[in-house]
Design an enzyme around this catalytic site. Structure first.
Site, short mmCIF file in Angstrom:
data_model
loop_
_atom_site.label_atom_id
_atom_site.label_comp_id
_atom_site.label_asym_id
_atom_site.label_seq_id
_atom_site.Cartn_x
_atom_site.Cartn_y
_atom_site.Cartn_z
N ASP A 23 41.60 52.48 18.67
CA ASP A 23 41.78 53.67 18.52
C ASP A 23 41.15 54.67 19.73
O ASP A 23 39.96 54.13 19.72
CB ASP A 23 41.12 54.44 17.11
CG ASP A 23 41.37 55.97 17.13
OD1 ASP A 23 42.12 56.61 17.89
OD2 ASP A 23 40.96 56.55 15.94
N MET A 48 35.44 60.41 10.34
CA MET A 48 34.45 60.40 11.16
C MET A 48 33.66 61.58 10.88
O MET A 48 33.42 62.72 11.31
CB MET A 48 34.94 61.09 12.75
CG MET A 48 35.75 59.81 13.24
SD MET A 48 36.81 60.36 14.71
CE MET A 48 38.38 60.76 13.69
N HIS A 92 48.21 58.24 11.47
CA HIS A 92 46.75 58.40 11.69
C HIS A 92 46.20 59.82 11.36
O HIS A 92 46.59 60.72 12.23
CB HIS A 92 46.39 57.60 12.69
CG HIS A 92 45.00 57.45 13.26
ND1 HIS A 92 44.09 56.37 12.39
CD2 HIS A 92 43.96 58.21 13.88
CE1 HIS A 92 42.99 56.47 12.85
NE2 HIS A 92 42.82 57.62 13.91
N MET A 133 36.73 51.08 17.76
CA MET A 133 36.87 52.51 18.61
C MET A 133 37.02 51.91 19.91
O MET A 133 35.94 51.19 20.33
CB MET A 133 35.95 53.39 18.37
CG MET A 133 35.87 54.18 17.09
SD MET A 133 37.62 54.82 16.78
CE MET A 133 37.57 56.30 17.88
N ASP A 158 42.76 62.31 11.52
CA ASP A 158 41.43 62.09 11.95
C ASP A 158 40.55 63.23 11.48
O ASP A 158 40.90 64.32 11.74
CB ASP A 158 41.32 62.28 13.74
CG ASP A 158 41.79 61.00 14.32
OD1 ASP A 158 41.33 60.04 14.12
OD2 ASP A 158 42.79 61.16 15.29
N MET A 177 37.09 65.02 10.89
CA MET A 177 35.87 65.12 11.90
C MET A 177 35.20 66.26 11.04
O MET A 177 35.59 67.30 10.75
CB MET A 177 36.02 65.50 13.23
CG MET A 177 36.98 64.54 13.95
SD MET A 177 37.16 64.70 15.77
CE MET A 177 38.32 63.64 16.24
N HIS A 194 41.17 58.34 8.86
CA HIS A 194 39.84 58.06 9.64
C HIS A 194 39.02 59.11 9.55
O HIS A 194 38.94 59.98 10.21
CB HIS A 194 40.34 57.71 11.38
CG HIS A 194 39.25 57.55 12.29
ND1 HIS A 194 39.19 57.61 13.53
CD2 HIS A 194 38.04 56.82 11.86
CE1 HIS A 194 38.08 57.06 14.06
NE2 HIS A 194 37.30 56.90 13.16
N SER A 208 48.44 59.50 16.00
CA SER A 208 47.52 60.30 15.53
C SER A 208 47.78 61.72 15.62
O SER A 208 48.14 62.36 16.89
CB SER A 208 46.36 60.02 16.48
OG SER A 208 45.06 60.84 16.31
C1 DX5 Z 1 39.17 60.15 18.60
C2 DX5 Z 1 40.14 59.84 17.44
C3 DX5 Z 1 41.66 59.20 18.04
C4 DX5 Z 1 42.35 60.24 18.69
C5 DX5 Z 1 43.07 59.21 19.84
O1 DX5 Z 1 38.08 60.49 17.88
O2 DX5 Z 1 39.70 58.86 16.57
O3 DX5 Z 1 42.50 59.06 16.73
O4 DX5 Z 1 43.33 60.82 18.40
O5 DX5 Z 1 43.56 59.92 20.74
P1 DX5 Z 1 44.16 59.43 22.13
O6 DX5 Z 1 45.27 58.34 21.92
O7 DX5 Z 1 44.68 60.63 22.91
O8 DX5 Z 1 43.13 58.81 22.96
ZN ZN Z 2 41.12 58.13 14.98
#
Ligand code: DX5
Ligand code: ZN
Length: 230
Positions: free
Chosen positions: A177, A71, A36, A139, A38, A40, A69, A12
């Site tokens: 994740d 969010m 990956h 998650m 993320d 947001m 991903h 990620s």
């Molecule tokens: C959290 C994200 C993850 C995050 C995981 O909201 O969706 O992908 O990057 O990070 P670690 O591996 O540090 O928990």
């Molecule tokens: Zn993620």
């Protein structure tokens, strides 16, 4: 998607240096084909990160499988933009609703189709869609931030997903994740996960490529140990 029951690690980039993302991508390129991403929006989660322009910029530096991903509260408005930016798969959250339409839209765009659920969202919320997805993301932390602690209470849901997917003969890969490292990788793989997202454990390591290999090995060993017990 990983073939059969093999495991893939998806680093990620949330945990990477946002000022030097191309270098981060390069650090894991020899160890895994996955990345990956993320996304947001400050609404679905209390944080704002990456949008289509950054995905497009990264695409110029990488041929990896971009596992995006989302969010975000209104994914329907952005699916095409992410597709055009170079996403390989998109994963929407079941909590935002309109799931059947979103999955169909992603399929029409020619993308890998993913569906995510928060730690406290029950198995039953994603179960009706298991036949229609390539990826189901359980998650293992509440989304929004990297570096949180793994929630072991999600393990029974992973096992239920594994049983339902195998029982139904579906192709969906189970992704996890949040809080994944060498130790928790073994637990989630043993429960049935096959795509392991890891942020801090990869980019917090002085050798991110080595961290990817160690996480994948731990998961493979756990799967082999479980198979030998059955
Ligand atoms: C959290 C994200 C993850 C995050 C995981 O909201 O969706 O992908 O990057 O990070 P670690 O591996 O540090 O928990
Ligand atoms: Zn993620």
């Amino acid at each position: 998607m990983p073939a059969g029951h093999d495991v893939q690690v998806a680093p990620s980039i949330l945990a990477a240096d946002f000022g030097n993302l191309a270098a981060a991508v390069g650090e894991v390129a020899t160890a895994t084909d996955w990345l990956h991403v993320d996304v947001m929006d400050g609404h679905f989660v209390p944080n704002i990160t990456i949008g289509p322009p950054v995905v497009a910029a990264l695409r110029r530096h990488s041929g990896a499988y971009f596992d995006c991903h989302l969010m975000i509260s209104e994914p329907a408005r952005y699916l095409r933009m992410f597709a055009e930016a170079g996403a390989s798969s998109l994963t929407v959250h079941v909590e935002v609703g309109g799931t059947a339409e979103l999955l169909a839209q992603m399929r029409d765009l020619g993308l890998g189709v993913g569906l995510a659920c928060n730690p406290d969202t029950p198995f039953e919320a994603v179960e009706p869609f298991l036949a229609d997805v390539d990826l189901v993301l359980a998650m293992t932390v509440f989304p929004g931030f990297g570096g949180q602690s793994f929630m072991p209470e999600v393990l029974p849901k992973i096992a239920r997903l594994r049983a339902a997917i195998d029982g139904g003969g579906f192709r969906a890969a189970i992704e996890v994740d949040g809080g994944i490292d060498v130790t928790t990788a073994a637990s989630v793989a043993s429960a049935g996960a096959r795509v392991l997202v890891a942020g801090s454990a990869v980019f917090g390591d002085p050798q991110p490529w080595g961290a990817v290999e160690r996480i994948r090995s731990a998961a493979r060993e756990a799967i082999a140990a479980r198979a030998s017990r059955m």
